[in-house]
Design an enzyme around this catalytic site. Structure first.
Site, short mmCIF file in Angstrom:
data_model
loop_
_atom_site.label_atom_id
_atom_site.label_comp_id
_atom_site.label_asym_id
_atom_site.label_seq_id
_atom_site.Cartn_x
_atom_site.Cartn_y
_atom_site.Cartn_z
N HIS A 243 37.33 28.80 -26.69
CA HIS A 243 35.99 28.35 -27.01
C HIS A 243 35.07 29.50 -27.41
O HIS A 243 35.21 30.62 -26.92
CB HIS A 243 35.36 27.62 -25.81
CG HIS A 243 36.15 26.44 -25.34
ND1 HIS A 243 36.19 26.06 -24.01
CD2 HIS A 243 36.92 25.54 -26.01
CE1 HIS A 243 36.94 24.98 -23.89
NE2 HIS A 243 37.40 24.65 -25.09
N LYS B 62 29.99 36.06 -21.85
CA LYS B 62 30.29 35.40 -20.58
C LYS B 62 30.79 36.41 -19.56
O LYS B 62 31.60 37.28 -19.89
CB LYS B 62 31.36 34.32 -20.78
CG LYS B 62 30.96 33.20 -21.73
CD LYS B 62 32.11 32.23 -21.95
CE LYS B 62 31.75 31.12 -22.91
NZ LYS B 62 32.88 30.20 -23.15
N TYR C 201 31.02 31.16 -14.38
CA TYR C 201 30.66 32.22 -15.33
C TYR C 201 29.19 32.12 -15.73
O TYR C 201 28.63 31.04 -15.86
CB TYR C 201 31.55 32.19 -16.57
CG TYR C 201 31.56 30.93 -17.38
CD1 TYR C 201 30.72 30.77 -18.49
CD2 TYR C 201 32.43 29.88 -17.06
CE1 TYR C 201 30.75 29.62 -19.25
CE2 TYR C 201 32.46 28.72 -17.83
CZ TYR C 201 31.61 28.61 -18.93
OH TYR C 201 31.63 27.46 -19.67
N ASP D 260 40.49 20.05 -27.01
CA ASP D 260 41.18 21.33 -27.21
C ASP D 260 42.50 21.16 -27.93
O ASP D 260 42.99 22.10 -28.56
CB ASP D 260 41.39 22.04 -25.87
CG ASP D 260 40.10 22.64 -25.33
OD1 ASP D 260 39.14 22.77 -26.11
OD2 ASP D 260 40.05 22.96 -24.13
#
Length: 216
Positions: free
Chosen positions: A64, A74, A134, A172
């Site tokens: 992603h 991140k 995250y 995905d």
């Protein structure tokens, strides 16, 4: 500094390892300090925190990223279980475009991986009921949410499935190949850390894997 840090062969990502203090009560550590973080990666605000729980082992989430102006960096950590974490360089003008790093993050090793803008991120769970948290440098924007196929053959990522089938979302499973993305989508993404003397870590090689794969 309450954490140690090191860089990878691919410029940008940074591994943070908090210094843990143990006594008969348990463990204490400063897991995040904004001043130390900025000293290493630059003046970057972390504005959103996310928490994902993956119940089955071999769950794959990713790969992603978000496009500008909502590109995200991140800071990844695992609070329960373990993951094989992957970051792919998708900065169009990068000398390491299409290459990746791969490292195990777990509740046991306390590692935190900083993945800057210009990377696609994904992970595979190594244990059931794995919790991943995250912090992100930009807000989630569904209009700028993009992805790359986790099994893109040109990326050469060994997910260490050993013949087992991963658990992947429908979204995905339909992501495009990196080669199919319009370069304009990627744009001028990517912050690199300021010049800094990175401290090498004596990592336990049994618990950490750092790989760089050459693109086809």
């Amino acid at each position: 500094m309450p954490v140690e840090f090191t860089e990878f062969d691919i410029e940008g990502p940074v591994l943070f390892v908090p210094n843990r203090h143990r006594d008969k009560r348990g463990v204490f550590a400063e897991t995040f300090r904004y001043d130390d973080f900025c000293e290493v990666v630059g003046d970057i605000d972390l504005v959103q925190e996310n928490h994902s729980i993956s119940v089955p082992i071999n769950t794959i989430r990713g790969l992603h990223f978000q496009t500008c102006p909502y590109a995200q960096g991140k800071l990844i950590r695992v609070t329960q279980g373990a993951i094989l974490d992957v970051a792919v360089d998708i900065r169009p003008r990068s000398a390491t475009f299409g290459q990746h790093i791969k490292i195990e993050l777990s509740a046991e090793n306390w590692y935190q991986l900083w993945i800057p803008e210009g990377f696609a991120h994904g992970f595979k769970t190594l244990k059931p009921d794995t919790h991943v948290m995250y912090k992100a440098s930009n807000y989630y924007s569904p209009d700028h949410d993009r992805g790359i196929a986790w099994n893109d053959p040109d990326l050469g990522i060994d997910w260490q499935l050993y013949g087992q089938q991963p658990v992947v979302s429908e979204k995905d499973s339909r992501q495009p190949l990196l080669s199919d993305l319009n370069p304009e989508i990627l744009g001028p993404m990517g912050h690199t850390p300021p010049n800094h003397d990175f401290t090498p870590l004596n990592l336990n090689r049994a618990n950490v894997t750092v790989l760089s794969a050459n693109p086809s």
